[in-house]
Scaffold this motif. Structure first.
Motif, PDB file in Angstrom:
ATOM      1  N   SER A  69      58.408  75.850  68.394  1.00 36.04           N
ATOM      2  CA  SER A  69      57.516  76.757  69.132  1.00 36.04           C
ATOM      3  C   SER A  69      56.473  77.406  68.237  1.00 36.04           C
ATOM      4  O   SER A  69      55.453  77.893  68.729  1.00 36.04           O
ATOM      5  N   ARG A  70      56.738  77.448  66.919  1.00 34.06           N
ATOM      6  CA  ARG A  70      55.731  77.938  65.985  1.00 34.06           C
ATOM      7  C   ARG A  70      55.869  77.168  64.682  1.00 34.06           C
ATOM      8  O   ARG A  70      56.951  76.713  64.323  1.00 34.06           O
ATOM      9  N   ILE A  71      54.747  77.021  63.982  1.00 32.54           N
ATOM     10  CA  ILE A  71      54.759  76.196  62.780  1.00 32.54           C
ATOM     11  C   ILE A  71      53.664  76.662  61.838  1.00 32.54           C
ATOM     12  O   ILE A  71      52.631  77.201  62.269  1.00 32.54           O
ATOM     13  N   THR A  72      53.910  76.501  60.550  1.00 28.61           N
ATOM     14  CA  THR A  72      52.897  76.778  59.525  1.00 28.61           C
ATOM     15  C   THR A  72      52.445  75.452  58.936  1.00 28.61           C
ATOM     16  O   THR A  72      53.274  74.651  58.493  1.00 28.61           O
ATOM     17  N   THR A  96      53.582  77.543  70.660  1.00 31.63           N
ATOM     18  CA  THR A  96      52.888  78.765  71.087  1.00 31.63           C
ATOM     19  C   THR A  96      52.150  79.462  69.953  1.00 31.63           C
ATOM     20  O   THR A  96      51.220  80.220  70.191  1.00 31.63           O
ATOM     21  N   HIS A  97      52.596  79.227  68.694  1.00 35.42           N
ATOM     22  CA  HIS A  97      51.938  79.842  67.548  1.00 35.42           C
ATOM     23  C   HIS A  97      51.789  78.803  66.446  1.00 35.42           C
ATOM     24  O   HIS A  97      52.745  78.110  66.101  1.00 35.42           O
ATOM     25  N   MET A  98      50.586  78.721  65.893  1.00 41.02           N
ATOM     26  CA  MET A  98      50.340  77.842  64.764  1.00 41.02           C
ATOM     27  C   MET A  98      49.578  78.631  63.709  1.00 41.02           C
ATOM     28  O   MET A  98      48.558  79.258  64.003  1.00 41.02           O
ATOM     29  N   ILE A  99      50.111  78.631  62.491  1.00 38.07           N
ATOM     30  CA  ILE A  99      49.509  79.376  61.390  1.00 38.07           C
ATOM     31  C   ILE A  99      49.030  78.385  60.344  1.00 38.07           C
ATOM     32  O   ILE A  99      49.763  77.462  59.977  1.00 38.07           O
ATOM     33  N   ILE A 100      47.804  78.567  59.852  1.00 36.27           N
ATOM     34  CA  ILE A 100      47.242  77.696  58.828  1.00 36.27           C
ATOM     35  C   ILE A 100      47.159  78.475  57.524  1.00 36.27           C
ATOM     36  O   ILE A 100      46.690  79.610  57.490  1.00 36.27           O
ATOM     37  N   GLY A 101      47.598  77.850  56.440  1.00 32.69           N
ATOM     38  CA  GLY A 101      47.530  78.493  55.144  1.00 32.69           C
ATOM     39  C   GLY A 101      47.401  77.479  54.033  1.00 32.69           C
ATOM     40  O   GLY A 101      47.234  76.286  54.266  1.00 32.69           O
ATOM     41  N   ALA A 102      47.449  77.973  52.788  1.00 25.83           N
ATOM     42  CA  ALA A 102      47.448  77.172  51.549  1.00 25.83           C
ATOM     43  C   ALA A 102      46.058  76.765  51.082  1.00 25.83           C
ATOM     44  O   ALA A 102      45.887  76.418  49.919  1.00 25.83           O
ATOM     45  N   ALA A 103      45.063  76.787  51.943  1.00 28.04           N
ATOM     46  CA  ALA A 103      43.708  76.404  51.537  1.00 28.04           C
ATOM     47  C   ALA A 103      42.714  76.985  52.533  1.00 28.04           C
ATOM     48  O   ALA A 103      43.087  77.451  53.618  1.00 28.04           O
ATOM     49  N   HIS A 104      41.436  76.941  52.151  1.00 28.36           N
ATOM     50  CA  HIS A 104      40.379  77.458  53.021  1.00 28.36           C
ATOM     51  C   HIS A 104      40.395  76.743  54.369  1.00 28.36           C
ATOM     52  O   HIS A 104      40.492  75.516  54.433  1.00 28.36           O
ATOM     53  N   THR A 105      40.318  77.522  55.450  1.00 30.72           N
ATOM     54  CA  THR A 105      40.308  76.972  56.801  1.00 30.72           C
ATOM     55  C   THR A 105      38.959  77.245  57.447  1.00 30.72           C
ATOM     56  O   THR A 105      38.657  78.385  57.802  1.00 30.72           O
ATOM     57  N   PRO A 106      38.128  76.232  57.606  1.00 34.86           N
ATOM     58  CA  PRO A 106      36.816  76.453  58.230  1.00 34.86           C
ATOM     59  C   PRO A 106      36.967  76.921  59.671  1.00 34.86           C
ATOM     60  O   PRO A 106      37.857  76.447  60.392  1.00 34.86           O
ATOM     61  N   PRO A 107      36.121  77.846  60.131  1.00 32.06           N
ATOM     62  CA  PRO A 107      36.183  78.279  61.537  1.00 32.06           C
ATOM     63  C   PRO A 107      36.051  77.116  62.506  1.00 32.06           C
ATOM     64  O   PRO A 107      36.641  77.129  63.591  1.00 32.06           O
ATOM     65  N   GLU A 108      35.280  76.097  62.104  1.00 33.23           N
ATOM     66  CA  GLU A 108      35.091  74.944  62.982  1.00 33.23           C
ATOM     67  C   GLU A 108      36.401  74.217  63.245  1.00 33.23           C
ATOM     68  O   GLU A 108      36.629  73.694  64.341  1.00 33.23           O
ATOM     69  N   LEU A 109      37.274  74.169  62.237  1.00 35.26           N
ATOM     70  CA  LEU A 109      38.555  73.495  62.413  1.00 35.26           C
ATOM     71  C   LEU A 109      39.437  74.273  63.387  1.00 35.26           C
ATOM     72  O   LEU A 109      40.125  73.681  64.236  1.00 35.26           O
ATOM     73  N   ARG A 110      39.405  75.591  63.295  1.00 33.75           N
ATOM     74  CA  ARG A 110      40.171  76.414  64.228  1.00 33.75           C
ATOM     75  C   ARG A 110      39.673  76.205  65.663  1.00 33.75           C
ATOM     76  O   ARG A 110      40.464  76.097  66.604  1.00 33.75           O
ATOM     77  N   GLN A 111      38.357  76.125  65.817  1.00 38.21           N
ATOM     78  CA  GLN A 111      37.786  75.934  67.150  1.00 38.21           C
ATOM     79  C   GLN A 111      38.156  74.563  67.713  1.00 38.21           C
ATOM     80  O   GLN A 111      38.470  74.437  68.915  1.00 38.21           O
ATOM     81  N   ARG A 112      38.148  73.545  66.863  1.00 40.13           N
ATOM     82  CA  ARG A 112      38.502  72.205  67.332  1.00 40.13           C
ATOM     83  C   ARG A 112      39.965  72.133  67.749  1.00 40.13           C
ATOM     84  O   ARG A 112      40.323  71.447  68.704  1.00 40.13           O
ATOM     85  N   TRP A 113      40.836  72.853  67.020  1.00 42.46           N
ATOM     86  CA  TRP A 113      42.238  72.920  67.435  1.00 42.46           C
ATOM     87  C   TRP A 113      42.344  73.576  68.809  1.00 42.46           C
ATOM     88  O   TRP A 113      43.060  73.093  69.704  1.00 42.46           O
ATOM     89  N   TRP A 120      44.969  79.420  70.080  1.00 43.28           N
ATOM     90  CA  TRP A 120      44.114  79.826  68.963  1.00 43.28           C
ATOM     91  C   TRP A 120      44.955  79.923  67.691  1.00 43.28           C
ATOM     92  O   TRP A 120      45.902  80.702  67.620  1.00 43.28           O
ATOM     93  N   PRO A 121      44.621  79.128  66.646  1.00 41.67           N
ATOM     94  CA  PRO A 121      45.424  79.154  65.427  1.00 41.67           C
ATOM     95  C   PRO A 121      45.164  80.411  64.596  1.00 41.67           C
ATOM     96  O   PRO A 121      44.026  80.857  64.465  1.00 41.67           O
ATOM     97  N   ARG A 136      47.307  88.211  56.756  1.00 40.58           N
ATOM     98  CA  ARG A 136      47.552  87.402  57.950  1.00 40.58           C
ATOM     99  C   ARG A 136      46.635  87.840  59.083  1.00 40.58           C
ATOM    100  O   ARG A 136      46.376  89.016  59.273  1.00 40.58           O
ATOM    101  N   ASP A 137      46.173  86.844  59.814  1.00 39.71           N
ATOM    102  CA  ASP A 137      45.390  87.069  61.016  1.00 39.71           C
ATOM    103  C   ASP A 137      46.255  87.764  62.070  1.00 39.71           C
ATOM    104  O   ASP A 137      47.479  87.714  62.008  1.00 39.71           O
ATOM    105  N   ARG A 138      45.603  88.430  63.028  1.00 35.06           N
ATOM    106  CA  ARG A 138      46.321  89.058  64.121  1.00 35.06           C
ATOM    107  C   ARG A 138      45.996  88.359  65.422  1.00 35.06           C
ATOM    108  O   ARG A 138      44.837  88.071  65.716  1.00 35.06           O
TER     109      ARG A 138
END
Length: 333
Positions: A69-72, A96-113, A120-121, A136-138
């Motif tokens: 249900s959630r993953i990093t 229901t929840h996806m968190i991205i970390g370890a490297a720079h995450t472009p806003p475009e990649l979040r939007q495509r997800w 929303w990641p 961490r994002d909220r």
């Protein structure tokens, strides 16, 4: 206590839901993945799911069949899931929840997800010296899609200049952390003890009672951290600063570009020249002249890469981060 505080803090910032199952898809020999995966779930009282597939189809199948249900995830795996034609929204409908970390995450990649999977990641920022996530994002807060988020409960984030002086919001400097000075979390957090058999590096990283990350960034008006890149990856072209992440973000808005990496090549006259490596979207062949023109719309001329190389994939380490030094041989360096 540093091993468990991130999980404890998350109980209030991200309360567990019934039957929560948290997935970890990379090796737990990597400290942060161990802390933010199985240990994090243990402290929260939820289920940890260890996934041994990182190919997009296999990963999607594991998420579906194991009821994750959630993953990093690292940005590389996020990109692969978004781009693969055989991974569909219904495959990840239970996530229901996806968190991205370890490297720079472009806003475009979040939007495509979001466009493909409908959730929303969240993003975060941390480092082994911490030794875990620090920012961490909220959920529900999208005011600044370029930000990595807010500092977690036990820490305060500062941005300082070369002399260690605090900088005002919006000004770029080195990102540093210290223990929170007040409230229930006061004095709980401590950084690493040091680097093994590297006393000078330890003193440099812990000088002034702060953990110096070596990353460049700034705080926005809401107190969110915006990371601009590594100090040692900053490109100095003719005396002007060029942040690779800024150029990469612009390249990723080109319809033919799936991934990008920007580095500086040594140059006798300018010090460094800006060059870029791109991975094309499947079936596309980006034209260097078109890429240059695309960048020139949003970037100052000195930031536009002077050369573009198209490759099948970018060199990455075990955490999925691009290794800039491994790009130099592509340009004969």
């Amino acid at each position: 206590h540093n091993v468990i505080w991130s999980g404890i803090s998350s109980r209030t910032s991200y309360p567990a839901v019934p039957d929560e199952r948290h997935g970890t898809a990379l090796s737990c020999t990597i400290l942060n993945l161990l802390l933010l995966g199985p240990v994090w779930s243990f402290v929260r009282g939820t289920t940890a799911v260890l996934i041994d597939r990182t190919d997009p189809v296999g990963l999607a199948e594991a998420i579906r069949t194991d009821g994750v249900s959630r993953i990093t995830l690292v940005p590389t795996l996020v990109h692969d899931l978004v781009e693969h034609p055989d991974v569909h929204r219904e495959d990840l409908s239970g996530l229901t929840h996806m968190i991205i970390g370890a490297a720079h995450t472009p806003p475009e990649l979040r939007q495509r997800w979001y466009d493909k999977f409908g959730t929303w990641p969240l993003v975060g920022y941390g480092l082994t010296e911490a030794p875990s996530g620090m920012v961490r994002d909220r959920a529900g807060h999208r005011a600044n899609s370029t930000a990595a988020g807010f500092p977690l409960d036990p820490v305060e984030v500062l941005v300082v200049d070369r002399n260690g002086v605090d900088l005002p919001d919006g000004e770029v400097g080195e990102v540093c952390f210290r223990a929170r000075s007040g409230g229930r979390w006061a004095g709980v957090w401590t950084p690493m003890l040091g680097y093994w058999n590297r006393p000078e590096a330890t003193r440099e990283a812990l000088r002034g009672g702060l953990l110096h990350t070596g990353d460049l960034g700034h705080l926005d008006a809401d107190g969110q951290l915006v990371v601009r890149g590594r100090q040692n990856q900053l490109i100095l072209r003719g005396g002007a600063n060029v942040y690779p992440a800024e150029v990469e973000r612009v390249l990723l808005t080109h319809p033919d570009v799936a991934e990008s990496a920007v580095i500086g090549l040594p140059d006798e006259r300018l010090g460094e020249r800006v060059v870029a490596v791109v991975v094309p979207v499947a079936g596309c062949s980006p034209d260097p002249a078109d890429l240059s023109a695309h960048c020139a719309v949003d970037l100052a001329r000195y930031k536009v890469p002077e050369k573009f190389l198209v490759v099948d994939e970018l060199p990455r380490n075990a955490m999925g981060k691009v290794v800039p030094r491994d790009l130099l041989p592509l340009f004969g360096g």
